[in-house]
Design a protein around this motif. Structure first.
Motif, short mmCIF file in Angstrom:
data_model
loop_
_atom_site.label_atom_id
_atom_site.label_comp_id
_atom_site.label_asym_id
_atom_site.label_seq_id
_atom_site.Cartn_x
_atom_site.Cartn_y
_atom_site.Cartn_z
N UNK A 185 -1.93 0.75 -8.83
CA UNK A 185 -1.10 1.76 -8.14
C UNK A 185 -1.65 2.11 -6.75
N UNK A 186 -2.88 1.70 -6.45
CA UNK A 186 -3.48 2.07 -5.16
C UNK A 186 -2.85 1.24 -4.03
N UNK A 187 -2.28 1.94 -3.05
CA UNK A 187 -1.57 1.25 -1.97
C UNK A 187 -2.52 0.73 -0.89
N UNK A 188 -3.55 1.50 -0.61
CA UNK A 188 -4.42 1.14 0.52
C UNK A 188 -5.09 -0.22 0.30
N UNK A 189 -5.22 -0.97 1.40
CA UNK A 189 -5.88 -2.27 1.28
C UNK A 189 -7.39 -2.04 1.18
N UNK A 190 -7.93 -2.31 0.01
CA UNK A 190 -9.36 -2.11 -0.24
C UNK A 190 -9.82 -3.22 -1.17
N UNK A 191 -11.14 -3.38 -1.28
CA UNK A 191 -11.65 -4.37 -2.23
C UNK A 191 -11.33 -3.90 -3.65
#
Ligand SMILES: Nc1ncnc2c1ncn2[C@@H]1O[C@H](COP(=O)(O)OP(=O)(O)OP(=O)(O)O)[C@@H](O)[C@H]1O
Length: 222
Positions: free
Chosen positions: A107-113
């Motif tokens: 569900x996390x939208x931000x581009x992260x590892x």
């Protein structure tokens, strides 16, 4: 933070028209909790869908922080929704083939590892003392547990506002109280605004402002 003016929505059935929203005005301040009650079929979900930008009204205006929402600008609308709005529905709608933590990670939208997303998901589970449920399969969880995860999912992108449509509709009284106190505790913690549609008087009472929807019109609750 959210304002709507003269919101109208109609549905067509052959030659007949049903006016579901009849010039609805509403103003919601940042951090406020708004509850909306009303009999079945009176337009609560339609109002929620319009305010949360899932459905476009036929007429009227919606402003977020004084910015008029343009429903024709679909690309920016989608981006705005993703960055600012969270949803909690009666049915938690978690993905059955993923476990608890994976449902939050996805569900996390931000581009992260992946590792960073996982840390964030575990941190959220920690808020409810549910880290031990990290790997549990969705199919083996209780309704109350599933709804708690769906609240964490709604909060995971730090939305400014969360719309809840019958968040306790599928729960017994004990679980309902528990889920509501968690929802309120967490949204206060993050200063998130809440708009809740409910059939439950006890849930409606949590509203700083309480409304009733009757035949497409919104009234302040007595
Ligand atoms: N997409 C649609 N197409 C046609 N009619 C619709 C649509 N969505 C809602 N309606 C109709 O609009 C009316 C209001 O529906 P809505 O779901 O907003 O009511 P509600 O107050 O949320 O009801 P409930 O409490 O039962 O969920 C109903 O008569 C419904 O059948």
């Amino acid at each position: 933070m959210l304002r709507c003016e003269s919101l109208k929505k109609e549905f067509y059935y052959g030659n007949s028209i049903q006016s579901v929203l009849r010039k609805v005005d509403l103003s919601v301040k940042k951090g406020e909790i708004i509850t909306i009650m009303g009999k079945s079929g009176n337009g609560k979900t339609t109002l929620l869908n319009c305010l949360s930008l899932l459905e476009s009204p036929d007429d009227g205006k919606i402003y977020y922080e004084d910015k008029l929402i343009d429903f024709n600008d679909t690309k920016n609308l989608e981006k705005f929704r993703r960055e600012n709005i969270g949803y909690v529905f009666q049915n938690p709608n978690l993905i059955p083939c993923l476990n608890v933590v994976e449902n939050l990670i996805i569900a996390i939208h931000e581009k992260q590892s992946y590792a960073k997303k996982r840390r964030k998901a575990l941190e959220m589970l920690g808020l409810l003392g549910m880290v031990n449920k990290e790997k549990q399969s969705i199919s083996t969880m209780s309704g109350g547990e599933l709804q708690r995860v769906s609240i964490l999912r709604a909060l995971i992108n730090n939305p400014k506002i969360i719309f809840c449509d019958e968040p306790t509709g599928a729960l017994d009284e004990e679980n309902s109280n528990n889920v509501m106190s968690i929802l309120i505790k967490l949204t206060k913690m993050y200063n998130t605004t809440l708009v809740i549609v409910t059939h439950d008087q006890n849930v409606a009472k949590v509203g700083d402002n309480q409304y009733v929807m009757r035949e497409g019109k919104l009234y302040e609750s007595e």
